[in-house]
Design a protein around this motif. Structure first.
Motif, PDB file in Angstrom:
ATOM      1  N   SER A 131       0.827  -1.196   0.000  1.00 16.24           N
ATOM      2  CA  SER A 131       0.000   0.000   0.000  1.00 16.24           C
ATOM      3  C   SER A 131       0.868   1.255   0.000  1.00 16.24           C
ATOM      4  O   SER A 131       1.923   1.278   0.647  1.00 16.24           O
ATOM      5  N   PRO A 132       0.446   2.310  -0.689  1.00 17.64           N
ATOM      6  CA  PRO A 132       1.199   3.563  -0.657  1.00 17.64           C
ATOM      7  C   PRO A 132       1.316   4.144   0.742  1.00 17.64           C
ATOM      8  O   PRO A 132       2.262   4.873   1.038  1.00 17.64           O
ATOM      9  N   SER A 133       0.386   3.819   1.620  1.00 13.97           N
ATOM     10  CA  SER A 133       0.414   4.356   2.981  1.00 13.97           C
ATOM     11  C   SER A 133       1.135   3.443   3.962  1.00 13.97           C
ATOM     12  O   SER A 133       1.163   3.705   5.162  1.00 13.97           O
ATOM     13  N   GLY A 134       1.731   2.346   3.470  1.00 12.03           N
ATOM     14  CA  GLY A 134       2.479   1.452   4.332  1.00 12.03           C
ATOM     15  C   GLY A 134       1.614   0.353   4.921  1.00 12.03           C
ATOM     16  O   GLY A 134       0.465   0.164   4.532  1.00 12.03           O
ATOM     17  N   GLY A 135       2.178  -0.355   5.887  1.00 12.10           N
ATOM     18  CA  GLY A 135       1.467  -1.461   6.520  1.00 12.10           C
ATOM     19  C   GLY A 135       1.801  -2.790   5.880  1.00 12.10           C
ATOM     20  O   GLY A 135       2.673  -2.890   5.012  1.00 12.10           O
ATOM     21  N   ALA A 136       1.114  -3.828   6.328  1.00 10.09           N
ATOM     22  CA  ALA A 136       1.366  -5.171   5.811  1.00 10.09           C
ATOM     23  C   ALA A 136       1.010  -5.258   4.335  1.00 10.09           C
ATOM     24  O   ALA A 136       0.077  -4.613   3.860  1.00 10.09           O
ATOM     25  N   GLY A 137       1.749  -6.085   3.611  1.00  4.36           N
ATOM     26  CA  GLY A 137       1.498  -6.249   2.193  1.00  4.36           C
ATOM     27  C   GLY A 137       0.529  -7.380   1.915  1.00  4.36           C
ATOM     28  O   GLY A 137       0.078  -8.088   2.814  1.00  4.36           O
ATOM     29  N   LEU A 138       0.204  -7.531   0.644  1.00  6.22           N
ATOM     30  CA  LEU A 138      -0.694  -8.587   0.194  1.00  6.22           C
ATOM     31  C   LEU A 138       0.041  -9.380  -0.886  1.00  6.22           C
ATOM     32  O   LEU A 138       0.412  -8.822  -1.924  1.00  6.22           O
ATOM     33  N   SER A 139       0.287 -10.660  -0.606  1.00  6.36           N
ATOM     34  CA  SER A 139       1.073 -11.485  -1.521  1.00  6.36           C
ATOM     35  C   SER A 139       0.220 -12.577  -2.152  1.00  6.36           C
ATOM     36  O   SER A 139      -0.823 -12.969  -1.615  1.00  6.36           O
ATOM     37  N   PHE A 140       0.710 -13.094  -3.270  1.00  2.96           N
ATOM     38  CA  PHE A 140      -0.010 -14.104  -4.041  1.00  2.96           C
ATOM     39  C   PHE A 140       0.970 -15.198  -4.441  1.00  2.96           C
ATOM     40  O   PHE A 140       2.078 -14.913  -4.893  1.00  2.96           O
ATOM     41  N   GLN A 141       0.543 -16.428  -4.255  1.00  2.00           N
ATOM     42  CA  GLN A 141       1.402 -17.578  -4.497  1.00  2.00           C
ATOM     43  C   GLN A 141       0.722 -18.558  -5.441  1.00  2.00           C
ATOM     44  O   GLN A 141      -0.420 -18.957  -5.209  1.00  2.00           O
ATOM     45  N   SER A 142       1.432 -18.938  -6.481  1.00  2.00           N
ATOM     46  CA  SER A 142       0.893 -19.935  -7.407  1.00  2.00           C
ATOM     47  C   SER A 142       0.871 -21.299  -6.733  1.00  2.00           C
ATOM     48  O   SER A 142       1.826 -21.691  -6.061  1.00  2.00           O
ATOM     49  N   ASN A 143      -0.229 -22.008  -6.913  1.00  2.00           N
ATOM     50  CA  ASN A 143      -0.390 -23.334  -6.317  1.00  2.00           C
ATOM     51  C   ASN A 143      -1.027 -24.237  -7.366  1.00  2.00           C
ATOM     52  O   ASN A 143      -2.197 -24.053  -7.724  1.00  2.00           O
ATOM     53  N   SER A 144      -0.270 -25.211  -7.845  1.00  2.00           N
ATOM     54  CA  SER A 144      -0.768 -26.098  -8.903  1.00  2.00           C
ATOM     55  C   SER A 144      -1.906 -26.977  -8.419  1.00  2.00           C
ATOM     56  O   SER A 144      -2.702 -27.474  -9.227  1.00  2.00           O
ATOM     57  N   ALA A 145      -2.014 -27.159  -7.096  1.00  5.02           N
ATOM     58  CA  ALA A 145      -3.082 -28.003  -6.541  1.00  5.02           C
ATOM     59  C   ALA A 145      -4.241 -27.169  -6.000  1.00  5.02           C
ATOM     60  O   ALA A 145      -5.084 -27.687  -5.274  1.00  5.02           O
ATOM     61  N   TYR A 146      -4.285 -25.905  -6.372  1.00  2.50           N
ATOM     62  CA  TYR A 146      -5.311 -25.001  -5.849  1.00  2.50           C
ATOM     63  C   TYR A 146      -6.716 -25.469  -6.238  1.00  2.50           C
ATOM     64  O   TYR A 146      -6.966 -25.851  -7.390  1.00  2.50           O
ATOM     65  N   VAL A 147      -7.614 -25.451  -5.261  1.00  6.45           N
ATOM     66  CA  VAL A 147      -9.015 -25.800  -5.490  1.00  6.45           C
ATOM     67  C   VAL A 147      -9.850 -24.548  -5.259  1.00  6.45           C
ATOM     68  O   VAL A 147      -9.810 -23.963  -4.180  1.00  6.45           O
ATOM     69  N   ARG A 148     -10.594 -24.149  -6.258  1.00  6.21           N
ATOM     70  CA  ARG A 148     -11.382 -22.928  -6.168  1.00  6.21           C
ATOM     71  C   ARG A 148     -12.479 -23.089  -5.099  1.00  6.21           C
ATOM     72  O   ARG A 148     -13.246 -24.055  -5.123  1.00  6.21           O
ATOM     73  N   PRO A 149     -12.574 -22.145  -4.146  1.00  9.14           N
ATOM     74  CA  PRO A 149     -13.606 -22.254  -3.118  1.00  9.14           C
ATOM     75  C   PRO A 149     -14.984 -21.909  -3.658  1.00  9.14           C
ATOM     76  O   PRO A 149     -15.111 -21.242  -4.693  1.00  9.14           O
ATOM     77  N   VAL A 150     -15.991 -22.374  -2.944  1.00  7.88           N
ATOM     78  CA  VAL A 150     -17.385 -22.101  -3.301  1.00  7.88           C
ATOM     79  C   VAL A 150     -18.014 -21.325  -2.157  1.00  7.88           C
ATOM     80  O   VAL A 150     -17.843 -21.663  -0.989  1.00  7.88           O
ATOM     81  N   TRP A 151     -18.732 -20.248  -2.495  1.00  7.82           N
ATOM     82  CA  TRP A 151     -19.408 -19.472  -1.458  1.00  7.82           C
ATOM     83  C   TRP A 151     -20.801 -19.059  -1.917  1.00  7.82           C
ATOM     84  O   TRP A 151     -20.943 -18.545  -3.022  1.00  7.82           O
TER      85      TRP A 151
END
Length: 211
Positions: A131-151
């Motif tokens: 974020s431009p204002s600082g703080g914790a970041g938000l990261s993204f990780q590729s996962n070949s076994a990823y299962v899309r959640p349902v909501w």
């Protein structure tokens, strides 16, 4: 170590983990395993017990995300102090939140459009936004076994493990922006002052009116 009694709520008592319950709550960071990221609170979805909404803690539809952060501390927790004469509390800093996806760069590009954050790290299977204002970041990780959640998740389906709460001033304008960025408005909308969306990887996130 001080003993913490379990918190229970009857139908007539305020439930800090259910929006709209009786009593007064304060906007902020929730007490149930949440973390704040520059106005967006990341929280674990509610319990998945198959029950109807009531005044009891944890009573919500299956996979129902908590919409809008709430801060609540029971009196017994306010006075609790962890005492361990053998060790000192180490320095712990939450540096970021990580979301799995089939393609880290694709999901990072969506959140960059949505939040307007800058890229701090960019690797084939790992991307971090800050974020431009600082703080914790938000990261993204590729996962070949990823299962899309349902909501909302029916029994046996992959349930969301977490979601983002993002405060906005105009729900209609924020919803239009999110859809333009690539989000999908969820069919089920449990609250008038919240809009549940799904990102390209299926993670739910809530836009809610800031108080």
């Amino acid at each position: 170590m001080a003993k913490i009694e379990p918190l229970t709520f009857s139908a007539d008592e305020p439930n800090p983990r259910r929006p709209g319950s009786p009593g007064t709550v304060t906007p902020g960071l929730a007490a149930n395993s949440s973390a704040a990221v520059d106005g967006a609170a990341i929280a674990c979805p509610g319990p998945s017990a198959d029950n109807e909404m009531s005044g009891r803690m944890g009573s919500r539809p299956v996979g129902f995300p908590r919409a809008g952060p709430v801060a609540y501390w029971h009196e017994s927790l306010k006075a609790t102090q962890w005492e361990d004469p053998l060790t000192e509390m180490p320095q712990l800093n939450l540096s970021g939140i990580v979301l799995d996806a089939p393609d880290a760069r694709e999901l990072a590009a969506f959140y960059r459009r949505l939040l307007g954050w800058a890229v701090d790290q960019d690797e084939p299977e790992w991307v971090t936004l800050v974020s431009p204002s600082g703080g914790a970041g938000l990261s993204f990780q590729s996962n070949s076994a990823y299962v899309r959640p349902v909501w909302p998740a029916p029994p046996g389906a992959q349930q969301p493990m977490m979601h983002l709460d993002i405060a906005v001033e105009d729900l209609d304008a924020a919803t239009a922006h999110a859809k333009a960025a690539g989000a999908v408005l969820a069919d089920y909308q449990p609250q008038d002052d919240v809009r549940v969306h799904l990102d390209p990887a299926g993670h739910p996130f809530c836009l809610y009116l800031a108080s």
